[in-house]
Design a protein around this motif. Structure first.
Motif, PDB file in Angstrom:
ATOM      1  N   THR A  29       0.833  -1.212   0.000  1.00  0.00           N
ATOM      2  CA  THR A  29       0.000   0.000   0.000  1.00  0.00           C
ATOM      3  C   THR A  29       0.861   1.253   0.000  1.00  0.00           C
ATOM      4  O   THR A  29       2.076   1.183   0.250  1.00  0.00           O
ATOM      5  CB  THR A  29      -0.891   0.060   1.266  1.00  0.00           C
ATOM      6  OG1 THR A  29      -0.027   0.142   2.409  1.00  0.00           O
ATOM      7  CG2 THR A  29      -1.801  -1.143   1.395  1.00  0.00           C
ATOM      8  N   THR A  67       0.647   3.795   2.184  1.00  0.00           N
ATOM      9  CA  THR A  67       1.092   4.184   3.522  1.00  0.00           C
ATOM     10  C   THR A  67       2.300   3.340   3.931  1.00  0.00           C
ATOM     11  O   THR A  67       3.237   3.827   4.558  1.00  0.00           O
ATOM     12  CB  THR A  67      -0.067   4.093   4.542  1.00  0.00           C
ATOM     13  OG1 THR A  67       0.302   4.817   5.704  1.00  0.00           O
ATOM     14  CG2 THR A  67      -0.438   2.669   4.911  1.00  0.00           C
ATOM     15  N   ASN A  80       5.374   4.710   2.313  1.00  0.00           N
ATOM     16  CA  ASN A  80       5.882   5.915   2.985  1.00  0.00           C
ATOM     17  C   ASN A  80       6.518   5.587   4.328  1.00  0.00           C
ATOM     18  O   ASN A  80       7.550   6.149   4.691  1.00  0.00           O
ATOM     19  CB  ASN A  80       4.750   6.936   3.147  1.00  0.00           C
ATOM     20  CG  ASN A  80       4.378   7.565   1.819  1.00  0.00           C
ATOM     21  OD1 ASN A  80       5.237   7.705   0.941  1.00  0.00           O
ATOM     22  ND2 ASN A  80       3.127   7.925   1.649  1.00  0.00           N
ATOM     23  N   PHE A 130      -0.803  14.622   2.348  1.00  0.00           N
ATOM     24  CA  PHE A 130      -1.457  13.390   2.809  1.00  0.00           C
ATOM     25  C   PHE A 130      -0.530  12.232   2.461  1.00  0.00           C
ATOM     26  O   PHE A 130      -0.177  12.051   1.295  1.00  0.00           O
ATOM     27  CB  PHE A 130      -2.816  13.183   2.122  1.00  0.00           C
ATOM     28  CG  PHE A 130      -3.512  11.934   2.589  1.00  0.00           C
ATOM     29  CD1 PHE A 130      -4.356  11.962   3.686  1.00  0.00           C
ATOM     30  CD2 PHE A 130      -3.282  10.717   1.963  1.00  0.00           C
ATOM     31  CE1 PHE A 130      -4.977  10.804   4.147  1.00  0.00           C
ATOM     32  CE2 PHE A 130      -3.899   9.554   2.415  1.00  0.00           C
ATOM     33  CZ  PHE A 130      -4.746   9.599   3.508  1.00  0.00           C
ATOM     34  N   GLY A 138      -0.897   8.951   4.270  1.00  0.00           N
ATOM     35  CA  GLY A 138      -1.441   7.652   4.664  1.00  0.00           C
ATOM     36  C   GLY A 138      -1.933   7.657   6.100  1.00  0.00           C
ATOM     37  O   GLY A 138      -1.825   8.658   6.798  1.00  0.00           O
ATOM     38  N   ASP A 196       6.487  11.412  -2.380  1.00  0.00           N
ATOM     39  CA  ASP A 196       5.335  10.516  -2.298  1.00  0.00           C
ATOM     40  C   ASP A 196       4.601  10.626  -3.635  1.00  0.00           C
ATOM     41  O   ASP A 196       3.856  11.581  -3.870  1.00  0.00           O
ATOM     42  CB  ASP A 196       4.446  10.932  -1.128  1.00  0.00           C
ATOM     43  CG  ASP A 196       3.160  10.114  -1.055  1.00  0.00           C
ATOM     44  OD1 ASP A 196       2.819   9.439  -2.046  1.00  0.00           O
ATOM     45  OD2 ASP A 196       2.480  10.191  -0.023  1.00  0.00           O
ATOM     46  N   VAL A 240       2.525   8.347  -4.788  1.00  0.00           N
ATOM     47  CA  VAL A 240       1.438   7.361  -4.753  1.00  0.00           C
ATOM     48  C   VAL A 240       0.341   7.761  -5.744  1.00  0.00           C
ATOM     49  O   VAL A 240      -0.284   6.905  -6.369  1.00  0.00           O
ATOM     50  CB  VAL A 240       0.925   7.207  -3.302  1.00  0.00           C
ATOM     51  CG1 VAL A 240      -0.392   6.460  -3.246  1.00  0.00           C
ATOM     52  CG2 VAL A 240       1.980   6.505  -2.449  1.00  0.00           C
ATOM     53  N   LYS A 262      -1.138   2.666  -5.492  1.00  0.00           N
ATOM     54  CA  LYS A 262      -2.339   2.911  -6.305  1.00  0.00           C
ATOM     55  C   LYS A 262      -2.286   2.292  -7.702  1.00  0.00           C
ATOM     56  O   LYS A 262      -2.663   1.150  -7.875  1.00  0.00           O
ATOM     57  CB  LYS A 262      -2.608   4.411  -6.366  1.00  0.00           C
ATOM     58  CG  LYS A 262      -3.089   4.942  -5.000  1.00  0.00           C
ATOM     59  CD  LYS A 262      -3.881   6.195  -5.128  1.00  0.00           C
ATOM     60  CE  LYS A 262      -4.243   6.823  -3.793  1.00  0.00           C
ATOM     61  NZ  LYS A 262      -5.473   6.295  -3.221  1.00  0.00           N
TER      62      LYS A 262
HETATM   63  C1  LIG Z   1      -0.375  10.844  -1.890  1.00  0.00           C
HETATM   64  C2  LIG Z   1      -0.807   9.642  -1.106  1.00  0.00           C
HETATM   65  N1  LIG Z   1       0.080   9.012  -0.329  1.00  0.00           N
HETATM   66  C3  LIG Z   1      -0.248   7.922   0.370  1.00  0.00           C
HETATM   67  C4  LIG Z   1      -1.514   7.411   0.337  1.00  0.00           C
HETATM   68  C5  LIG Z   1      -1.857   6.192   1.133  1.00  0.00           C
HETATM   69  O1  LIG Z   1      -2.023   5.124   0.294  1.00  0.00           O
HETATM   70  P1  LIG Z   1      -2.827   3.813   0.788  1.00  0.00           P
HETATM   71  O2  LIG Z   1      -4.238   4.220   0.975  1.00  0.00           O
HETATM   72  O3  LIG Z   1      -2.604   2.813  -0.302  1.00  0.00           O
HETATM   73  O4  LIG Z   1      -2.184   3.414   2.062  1.00  0.00           O
HETATM   74  C6  LIG Z   1      -2.485   8.025  -0.445  1.00  0.00           C
HETATM   75  C7  LIG Z   1      -3.868   7.506  -0.480  1.00  0.00           C
HETATM   76  O5  LIG Z   1      -4.791   8.123  -0.896  1.00  0.00           O
HETATM   77  C8  LIG Z   1      -2.122   9.170  -1.191  1.00  0.00           C
HETATM   78  O6  LIG Z   1      -3.007   9.806  -1.951  1.00  0.00           O
END
Ligand SMILES: Cc1ncc(COP(=O)(O)O)c(C=O)c1O
Length: 402
Positions: free
Chosen positions: A112, A114, A117, A140, A142, A227, A229, A256
């Motif tokens: 995932t 989070t 990170n 943001f 996680g 990050d 993601v 993602k």
């Molecule tokens: C920029 C960013 N980092 C980290 C995350 C966390 O990812 P996850 O929900 O897969 O843990 C998200 C989730 O929306 C995100 O948008």
């Protein structure tokens, strides 16, 4: 009890609401299947998905290459951990590193965003021997404790702050504030940043800011974590958004889109970080599992062989051209787009759903987000633009009458 297959939409919603912790305020849509840019609910109603399954369906839903790859993989082995080697993992890792910026030398697989990170922050602590983290207002990262510590939004932090590692926030885009934060006497292990702050409302900063961030981190001996993601895997038109900014972080976190719906997370690291990592420094059972790797390999193959990253800018420009005339501020890069309206967007999002289109909100009530797939056709983009016009034009006309 009626079997779930025979249940109505309302019964299914009630069952989920009763059994699942109410952590999500769900849309009243019961999705049965999805293909490309489209979803179908249990009653056969069709929706254009410009929320991209939560910014995941970068290649659209059920991309044939990914479906084929996971189906074939499932016939040989579903899972084994990193305790053993695996052909699909070796191949997929090579393809990932071939697409990643050449300064990125090794990868850690997880499941995932989070977790990616958390891993990057741990690796930064290991590499520097320091603990402090600097993140940006609006970031943001996680919901697990380490990533949450670097997530600025109070609504997510409330009730958990006691156990957080030491983290300070500086305004996004403010070079002087970052310079000051990096002067802390105990030193700073990591600067972590969401290069486009999606959830905050698709907030951006200029390339010069990220170049300065790189210089300041070098001067302070601090590791820089991007990050990606949301921005990564080609959503903004390049595999890493750092290509656009003309600089490189020390680590890039991905999740993602990377597995097109099969959970895959990754931390890409440069040589400086790789040199500090040894056996046992990090681990996770499911990272690099065979189904995840098969999905990632197929995603990367499609991205490269079908030239999909180039489509990001075309889709972006077509959407901007189509909705610019309705006012508001359009932001973002490629297929990560924010529209800041002069009013709360909730009624617009509801109107779009009634028109058969799913778009996203953000933490800014006036900003809606679009994450269309790179596979969206011009006709699908126009379907969105026409629906948007049908929703927004009456609202603007009513404003004139007031
Ligand atoms: C920029 C960013 N980092 C980290 C995350 C966390 O990812 P996850 O929900 O897969 O843990 C998200 C989730 O929306 C995100 O948008």
């Amino acid at each position: 009890m009626t079997s779930p297959a025979a249940m109505t939409r309302d019964e299914l919603m009630q069952l989920e609401d009763r059994l699942q912790l109410r952590t999500y305020n769900k849309l009243p849509i019961v999705v049965e299947r999805a293909e490309g840019s489209w979803l179908w609910d249990v009653d056969g109603r069709r929706y254009l998905d410009f929320y991209g399954g939560h910014c995941v369906a970068l290649l659209g839903h059920a991309h044939p290459r990914v479906v084929r790859a996971v189906t074939e993989q499932s016939r040989s082995i579903l899972f084994y951990s990193n305790l053993v080697y695996s052909p699909v993992r070796a191949r997929a890792a090579k393809k990932l590193m071939d697409l990643a910026p050449c300064e990125m030398k090794q990868v850690f697989f997880c499941s995932t965003g989070t977790e990616a990170n958390e891993t990057a922050l741990k690796l930064a602590r290991k590499a520097t021997g320091r603990a402090r983290v600097v993140a940006m207002d609006g970031d943001f990262h996680g919901r697990t404790m380490g990533s949450l510590a670097a997530t600025s939004h109070q609504k997510y932090r409330d009730g958990y702050e006691k156990v957080f590692p030491e983290t300070v926030f500086v305004p996004f885009g403010d070079e002087a504030a970052l310079r000051e934060a990096l002067r802390h006497e105990a030193g700073v292990a990591a600067v972590i940043v969401e290069p486009i702050q999606s959830m905050a409302g698709v907030t951006t900063a200029p390339a010069s800011y990220f170049q300065a961030m790189r210089r300041l981190c070098d001067e302070a001996g601090t590791m820089l974590v991007f990050d990606e993601v949301q921005t990564g895997v080609g959503r903004t038109g390049t595999f890493s958004i750092s290509d656009r900014y003309g600089m490189r972080p020390d680590m890039i976190t991905l999740a993602k889109s990377l597995g097109s719906g099969v959970p895959v997370g990754a931390v890409l690291v440069n040589q400086k970080i790789a040199d500090t990592v040894g056996y046992g420094d990090q681990g996770t059972t499911f990272g690099g599992g065979m189904m995840a790797m098969a999905a990632m390999e197929a995603t990367l193959d499609a991205l490269r062989e079908d030239g999909l990253m180039e489509r990001a800018t075309e889709i972006h420009d077509r959407i901007f051209d189509g909705i610019r005339k309705y006012g508001g501020t359009l932001r973002g890069e490629g297929c990560l787009i924010g529209l800041e309206a002069s009013r709360p967007v909730a009624p617009i999002l509801k109107g779009l759903r009634d028109e058969g289109v799913i778009a996203g909100g953000s933490l800014d009530p006036n900003v809606m987000r679009l994450m269309p797939p790179l596979t969206a056709t011009d006709e699908e983009v126009d379907f969105f633009i026409d629906a948007f016009a049908r929703v927004v034009e009456p609202m603007l006309a009513a404003d004139h009458e007031d």
